[in-house]
Design a protein around this motif. Structure first.
Motif, PDB file in Angstrom:
ATOM      1  N   VAL A 289      51.576  36.204  29.439  1.00 39.91           N
ATOM      2  CA  VAL A 289      50.355  36.789  30.016  1.00 39.91           C
ATOM      3  C   VAL A 289      49.831  37.909  29.121  1.00 39.91           C
ATOM      4  N   SER A 290      50.749  38.719  28.585  1.00 45.33           N
ATOM      5  CA  SER A 290      50.329  39.816  27.706  1.00 45.33           C
ATOM      6  C   SER A 290      49.714  39.296  26.420  1.00 45.33           C
ATOM      7  N   LEU A 291      50.336  38.275  25.816  1.00 43.38           N
ATOM      8  CA  LEU A 291      49.808  37.713  24.569  1.00 43.38           C
ATOM      9  C   LEU A 291      48.439  37.086  24.774  1.00 43.38           C
ATOM     10  N   VAL A 292      48.234  36.487  25.932  1.00 46.74           N
ATOM     11  CA  VAL A 292      46.939  35.854  26.206  1.00 46.74           C
ATOM     12  C   VAL A 292      45.853  36.901  26.433  1.00 46.74           C
ATOM     13  N   PHE A 293      46.175  37.952  27.168  1.00 44.29           N
ATOM     14  CA  PHE A 293      45.146  38.901  27.583  1.00 44.29           C
ATOM     15  C   PHE A 293      44.899  40.027  26.583  1.00 44.29           C
ATOM     16  N   LEU A 294      45.868  40.386  25.748  1.00 47.72           N
ATOM     17  CA  LEU A 294      45.660  41.498  24.823  1.00 47.72           C
ATOM     18  C   LEU A 294      44.418  41.313  23.949  1.00 47.72           C
ATOM     19  N   PRO A 295      44.194  40.145  23.348  1.00 47.96           N
ATOM     20  CA  PRO A 295      42.959  39.999  22.545  1.00 47.96           C
ATOM     21  C   PRO A 295      41.685  40.004  23.385  1.00 47.96           C
ATOM     22  N   LEU A 296      41.813  39.689  24.665  1.00 47.86           N
ATOM     23  CA  LEU A 296      40.631  39.570  25.532  1.00 47.86           C
ATOM     24  C   LEU A 296      40.303  40.855  26.280  1.00 47.86           C
ATOM     25  N   LEU A 297      41.101  41.914  26.093  1.00 45.97           N
ATOM     26  CA  LEU A 297      40.934  43.116  26.914  1.00 45.97           C
ATOM     27  C   LEU A 297      39.569  43.792  26.763  1.00 45.97           C
ATOM     28  N   PRO A 298      38.976  43.894  25.554  1.00 48.35           N
ATOM     29  CA  PRO A 298      37.644  44.527  25.497  1.00 48.35           C
ATOM     30  C   PRO A 298      36.600  43.813  26.359  1.00 48.35           C
ATOM     31  N   SER A 299      36.582  42.484  26.291  1.00 45.28           N
ATOM     32  CA  SER A 299      35.632  41.733  27.123  1.00 45.28           C
ATOM     33  C   SER A 299      35.993  41.842  28.601  1.00 45.28           C
ATOM     34  N   TYR A 300      37.300  41.832  28.887  1.00 39.41           N
ATOM     35  CA  TYR A 300      37.761  41.954  30.272  1.00 39.41           C
ATOM     36  C   TYR A 300      37.388  43.321  30.838  1.00 39.41           C
ATOM     37  N   ALA A 301      37.471  44.356  30.001  1.00 45.55           N
ATOM     38  CA  ALA A 301      37.106  45.707  30.446  1.00 45.55           C
ATOM     39  C   ALA A 301      35.613  45.784  30.773  1.00 45.55           C
ATOM     40  N   LYS A 302      34.776  45.117  29.966  1.00 44.74           N
ATOM     41  CA  LYS A 302      33.338  45.100  30.263  1.00 44.74           C
ATOM     42  C   LYS A 302      33.058  44.433  31.608  1.00 44.74           C
ATOM     43  N   LEU A 303      33.777  43.352  31.878  1.00 46.00           N
ATOM     44  CA  LEU A 303      33.603  42.662  33.160  1.00 46.00           C
ATOM     45  C   LEU A 303      34.007  43.563  34.320  1.00 46.00           C
ATOM     46  N   LEU A 304      35.106  44.301  34.161  1.00 45.88           N
ATOM     47  CA  LEU A 304      35.556  45.196  35.229  1.00 45.88           C
ATOM     48  C   LEU A 304      34.569  46.334  35.455  1.00 45.88           C
ATOM     49  N   ARG A 305      33.940  46.811  34.379  1.00 43.14           N
ATOM     50  CA  ARG A 305      32.945  47.880  34.543  1.00 43.14           C
ATOM     51  C   ARG A 305      31.730  47.386  35.326  1.00 43.14           C
TER      52      ARG A 305
END
Length: 557
Positions: A289-305
């Protein structure tokens, strides 16, 4: 009846396991709590560093829930960006699996030794780091003993009809099993205890591999709920980090449920032990889960905002108005913005002084709640100003810029300190007056009113000096300290005379009045320290200290 006693024993050993985890966690936090927070605050910069920081902290305190709450508090306070925070949460999830991996080996023989060392450290030392480390050793020993007893307890339960029926009913209901395990992990605040319990069940052949995997998924999901419920604040933005962590867990669980028919076979290639297979899946699940999400965190953070926008109140005094982040490229403009924001802090302090003056003259108890609200806004603005200035590029600033930065910091901090004294000191004294039914004498009321008027004038003078450095006004403001010092001395002498004269009823009020004047003097000192002294020091008109240089002292030099 046999099953009832078995369930009671099971609950007792789980409680002992949780207590052991709690003792390790509290011991580490007491011994290294402040150091952990300082190190954590410095280390949470990039995604990679944040990931390993979260993993290390969780491995130390043995609780991903506690780490999640600490990270959430950093993010809610504006000290941590969302993307590094999410990376740290992923690291915390991996860190808790390392604990399970360690506990999967049999270390029962050293449990009594650990408890002996812990008791010796705890009983022999006064409250200190060594005493807190004693808690850690005791907790580790209890944890290992609880695990050993759980293993022994499950041996006779293999033939238990009631437990067998319960587990058999869950065998074909992976989603129900996941939810039940999630509830248990949420209630216990520990995925470690739940996963270890699943390992024991799997080791005794009481659960099939697919059911064990579903239960492990639930344990991972359950501990992600606690930070959401325990993160305070009405601002939806404070929920971004814990909700983001829950989102990664849910996505991982959904993917694992889809692959559930093939996962037991994949785990069997790594180990033939069912208990070890549970621990290995727990670790691999969080790593993947960490390996999958680490590269996606900037986009994921924008979605959460977007999903959890920051709540803004146009009338909220704690909301900065001039701290423009785009001005960081030009230090002169950024310093001007910070100075304008600091003047807003000064205006709020002036309103607090006006409230205190009115409260001593008449009953305005309904204003105290508003005063606390304003004081909280002052402290928040002071933190925003400090953070804004701390993030400026120091290398692009000249000597005058560095001096101005120090002046702004001193002014903002001193005003915030004065605000705290007004709210907790002066306004607290007015509450004491009403609570005890005291009345100041007319002379005291008149003198206090005149003094507060003088203090308000000095506060305005301090704000003016912050904008325009006038040496004459700075000298005048510095001399005001003599007035407040003499006022306190006079009140102290009057208080002593009342005690000598046996006027005990007046002496109690005199002591109270003396405390009020001391707070007023402290507030005035904050104003002088914030503006007058920096100007006088710049013009070399301040002595190093107030001691007179005698001939003897000069000869010793």
């Amino acid at each position: 009846m046999k099953e009832l006693f078995a369930l009671l024993n099971f609950g007792g050993f789980i409680a002992l396991l949780l207590w052991g985890v709690h003792m390790v966690q509290s011991g580490v936090q007491r011994a290294f709590g402040s150091a952990l927070r300082v190190w954590m605050g410095r280390a949470l910069s990039t995604r990679t560093r944040s990931f390993f920081t979260g993993m290390a902290i969780t491995a130390a305190i043995q609780s991903s829930t506690a780490t999640g709450l600490m990270i959430s508090s950093f993010a809610a306070g504006g000290l941590l960006a969302l993307t590094p925070g999410l990376a740290a949460m992923l690291g915390a999830n991996v860190g808790t699996t390392l604990i399970v991996q360690l506990l999967s080996f049999n270390f029962t023989e050293i449990a009594p030794v650990l408890i002996l060392i812990g008791v010796w450290l705890f009983r022999r030392n006064q409250p200190s780091r060594r005493r807190d480390l004693g808690r850690v050793f005791i907790g580790l020993g209890l944890l290992l003993l609880a695990l050993h007893e759980l293993v022994l307890m499950f041996s006779p339960l293999q033939d238990s009809q009631m437990l067998g029926t319960l587990l058999h009913s869950l065998a074909d209901q992976p989603i129900l099993a996941l939810l039940l395990s999630a509830i248990l992990a949420w209630a216990s605040h520990s995925s470690v205890a739940v996963v270890v319990m699943i390992m024991s069940l799997a080791g005794h052949g009481m659960v099939e591999p697919p059911l064990a995997i579903a239960l492990v998924l639930g344990a991972n999901l359950g501990t992600a709920i606690n930070p959401i419920l325990e993160t305070g604040g009405d601002d939806p933005a404070s929920k971004r980090l814990p909700m983001g962590n829950l989102g990664t867990r849910i996505a991982g669980c959904l993917l694992a449920l889809v692959l559930l028919p093939w996962l037991p076979l994949a785990m069997s290639y790594i180990t033939e032990s069912p208990a070890r297979a549970v621990a290995n899946f727990h670790t691999l699940f969080n790593i993947i889960v960490s390996l999958v999400f680490l590269p996606l965190l900037p986009s994921y953070a924008k979605l959460l905002r977007r999903m959890f926008p920051k709540r803004t109140d146009p009338n909220d005094p704690s909301r900065p108005e001039y701290l423009d982040e785009s001005a960081h490229e030009v230090p002169g403009i950024a310093l001007g913005n910070a100075a304008r924001e600091a003047l807003r802090v000064a205006d709020l302090v002036q309103s607090l002084l006006a409230m205190a003056r009115a409260d001593f003259r008449r009953d305005n108890r309904h204003r105290i709640a508003h005063a606390r609200y304003v004081n909280n806004a002052v402290n928040i603005l002071d933190r925003h100003i400090t953070t804004y200035l701390a993030t400026l590029d120091q290398e692009s600033m000249n000597t005058d810029d560095h001096r101005r930065l120090s002046e702004i910091l001193a002014f903002s901090t001193s005003m915030a300190h004065a605000s705290n004294i007004i709210t907790n000191g002066l306004l607290g004294h007015t509450a004491t007056l009403r609570k005890k039914g005291w009345m100041l004498t007319p002379a005291q009321i008149e003198q206090l009113t005149e003094t507060l008027d003088r203090l308000i004038r000095n506060q305005r003078q301090a704000a003016a000096l912050f904008v325009a450095e006038d040496i004459k006004s700075a000298r005048f403001l510095a001399y005001e300290k003599d007035y407040f010092r003499e006022l306190e001395t006079s009140a102290a002498e009057q208080h002593l005379q009342d005690i000598k004269a046996g006027k005990l009823d007046q002496a109690e009020i005199g002591s109270f009045y003396l405390d009020v004047l001391r707070d007023v003097k402290a507030i005035n000192s904050c104003l002088v320290d914030a503006t007058a002294y920096p100007i006088l020091a710049k013009h070399d008109e301040l002595l190093p200290n107030r001691l007179r240089e005698t001939e003897e002292a000069a000869s010793n030099e």
